[in-house]
Design a protein around this motif. Structure first.
Motif, short mmCIF file in Angstrom:
data_model
loop_
_atom_site.label_atom_id
_atom_site.label_comp_id
_atom_site.label_asym_id
_atom_site.label_seq_id
_atom_site.Cartn_x
_atom_site.Cartn_y
_atom_site.Cartn_z
N LEU A 90 -24.95 22.03 -36.59
CA LEU A 90 -25.43 23.18 -35.82
C LEU A 90 -26.89 23.07 -35.42
O LEU A 90 -27.33 23.77 -34.51
CB LEU A 90 -25.26 24.47 -36.64
CG LEU A 90 -23.84 24.88 -37.02
CD1 LEU A 90 -23.86 26.18 -37.81
CD2 LEU A 90 -22.97 25.03 -35.77
N PHE A 91 -27.64 22.24 -36.10
CA PHE A 91 -29.08 22.16 -35.85
C PHE A 91 -29.63 20.85 -36.39
O PHE A 91 -29.03 20.22 -37.25
CB PHE A 91 -29.82 23.34 -36.53
CG PHE A 91 -29.58 23.40 -38.01
CD1 PHE A 91 -30.36 22.67 -38.89
CD2 PHE A 91 -28.56 24.19 -38.53
CE1 PHE A 91 -30.14 22.71 -40.26
CE2 PHE A 91 -28.33 24.24 -39.90
CZ PHE A 91 -29.12 23.50 -40.76
N ASP A 92 -30.78 20.45 -35.87
CA ASP A 92 -31.60 19.41 -36.45
C ASP A 92 -32.85 20.11 -37.00
O ASP A 92 -33.05 21.30 -36.76
CB ASP A 92 -31.98 18.34 -35.42
CG ASP A 92 -30.81 17.43 -35.06
OD1 ASP A 92 -29.88 17.29 -35.87
OD2 ASP A 92 -30.83 16.86 -33.97
N VAL A 93 -33.69 19.37 -37.71
CA VAL A 93 -34.86 19.96 -38.34
C VAL A 93 -36.10 19.15 -37.98
O VAL A 93 -36.05 17.92 -37.94
CB VAL A 93 -34.69 20.01 -39.89
CG1 VAL A 93 -35.99 20.38 -40.58
CG2 VAL A 93 -33.57 20.96 -40.27
N VAL A 94 -37.18 19.86 -37.72
CA VAL A 94 -38.48 19.20 -37.60
C VAL A 94 -39.33 19.74 -38.74
O VAL A 94 -39.59 20.95 -38.82
CB VAL A 94 -39.16 19.46 -36.24
CG1 VAL A 94 -40.54 18.80 -36.20
CG2 VAL A 94 -38.28 18.96 -35.10
N ARG A 95 -39.71 18.85 -39.65
CA ARG A 95 -40.51 19.20 -40.82
C ARG A 95 -41.97 18.98 -40.44
O ARG A 95 -42.37 17.87 -40.10
CB ARG A 95 -40.10 18.31 -41.99
CG ARG A 95 -40.71 18.70 -43.30
CD ARG A 95 -40.12 17.89 -44.44
NE ARG A 95 -38.72 18.26 -44.63
CZ ARG A 95 -37.75 17.39 -44.92
NH1 ARG A 95 -38.02 16.11 -45.04
NH2 ARG A 95 -36.51 17.80 -45.09
N VAL A 96 -42.77 20.06 -40.51
CA VAL A 96 -44.16 20.04 -40.03
C VAL A 96 -45.09 20.46 -41.16
O VAL A 96 -44.82 21.45 -41.85
CB VAL A 96 -44.33 21.00 -38.84
CG1 VAL A 96 -45.74 20.91 -38.26
CG2 VAL A 96 -43.28 20.76 -37.76
N ILE A 97 -46.19 19.71 -41.35
CA ILE A 97 -47.14 20.11 -42.39
C ILE A 97 -47.69 21.50 -42.05
O ILE A 97 -47.88 21.85 -40.89
CB ILE A 97 -48.26 19.08 -42.60
CG1 ILE A 97 -49.06 18.84 -41.33
CG2 ILE A 97 -47.73 17.78 -43.15
CD1 ILE A 97 -50.30 17.98 -41.53
N GLU A 98 -47.91 22.28 -43.10
CA GLU A 98 -48.25 23.70 -42.93
C GLU A 98 -49.49 23.92 -42.06
O GLU A 98 -49.50 24.82 -41.22
CB GLU A 98 -48.46 24.33 -44.31
CG GLU A 98 -48.59 25.82 -44.27
CD GLU A 98 -48.59 26.43 -45.66
OE1 GLU A 98 -48.55 27.66 -45.73
OE2 GLU A 98 -48.63 25.69 -46.67
N SER A 99 -50.51 23.11 -42.22
CA SER A 99 -51.75 23.31 -41.45
C SER A 99 -51.53 23.12 -39.95
O SER A 99 -52.26 23.69 -39.14
CB SER A 99 -52.85 22.38 -41.95
OG SER A 99 -52.46 21.03 -41.77
N VAL A 100 -50.53 22.35 -39.58
CA VAL A 100 -50.19 22.14 -38.17
C VAL A 100 -49.16 23.17 -37.73
O VAL A 100 -49.20 23.67 -36.59
CB VAL A 100 -49.65 20.70 -37.95
CG1 VAL A 100 -49.10 20.51 -36.55
CG2 VAL A 100 -50.74 19.67 -38.25
N ALA A 101 -48.24 23.52 -38.61
CA ALA A 101 -47.11 24.38 -38.24
C ALA A 101 -47.52 25.78 -37.83
O ALA A 101 -46.98 26.33 -36.86
CB ALA A 101 -46.13 24.46 -39.41
N GLN A 102 -48.46 26.37 -38.55
CA GLN A 102 -48.82 27.75 -38.24
C GLN A 102 -49.37 27.89 -36.81
O GLN A 102 -48.90 28.74 -36.06
CB GLN A 102 -49.81 28.30 -39.26
CG GLN A 102 -50.10 29.77 -39.04
CD GLN A 102 -50.88 30.38 -40.18
OE1 GLN A 102 -51.21 29.72 -41.17
NE2 GLN A 102 -51.18 31.65 -40.06
#
Length: 148
Positions: free
Chosen positions: A39-51
């Motif tokens: 149903l989906f793929d995931v992009v895992r992003v470091i928190e300091s970049v993600a916000q």
């Protein structure tokens, strides 16, 4: 005491070969392992970049699907359309996770308000299965000089 069932529960559990296993894990207050890919793929992003990426996506009016915070890794996991990450080049502070035998999203029940084992939803899954567009997220994760 009345328990409210969040509509994204059924959608997310439907990614499992046996949705009842995910539902049991959530009913006991734990995490479920949901396969990445169907149903989906995931992009895992470091928190300091993600916000800031999440803020820019919202400011641009881009659709934002479920986002899972993983405190032990200091990452946010964006659920994106399946196969929208094919041939993705370098991303700033991120890694794409696509379908595979060990590709699992360990997550609490959609609608859970407290972290479970350091994992909590920042944006809950919706019953519609609305996801972040992979292209929008990838554009925000490109090094600044490479952004459109």
């Amino acid at each position: 005491m009345t328990t409210t069932v969040h509509h994204g529960v059924s959608w997310l559990a439907s990614a499992c070969a046996r949705p009842s296993v995910a539902l049991s894990g959530w009913a006991s207050g734990g995490l479920a392992e949901v396969p990445i890919g169907p149903l989906f793929d995931v992009v895992r992003v470091i928190e300091s970049v993600a916000q800031p990426v999440l803020e820019r996506l919202r400011a641009a009016g881009a659709p934002v699907g479920p986002v899972l915070m993983c405190e032990p890794r200091s990452t946010w996991e964006f659920l994106v359309e399946p196969q929208s990450l094919d041939q993705v080049g370098p991303l700033l502070g991120a890694i794409a996770v696509t379908a595979g035998p060990r590709a699992l999203l360990r997550c609490p029940r959609p609608g859970a308000v407290r972290p479970i084992n350091g994992r909590s939803w920042l944006v809950w899954p919706a019953a519609t299965g609305a996801l972040t567009h992979g292209a929008d997220l990838v554009a925000e994760l490109r090094p600044q000089g490479d952004r459109p």
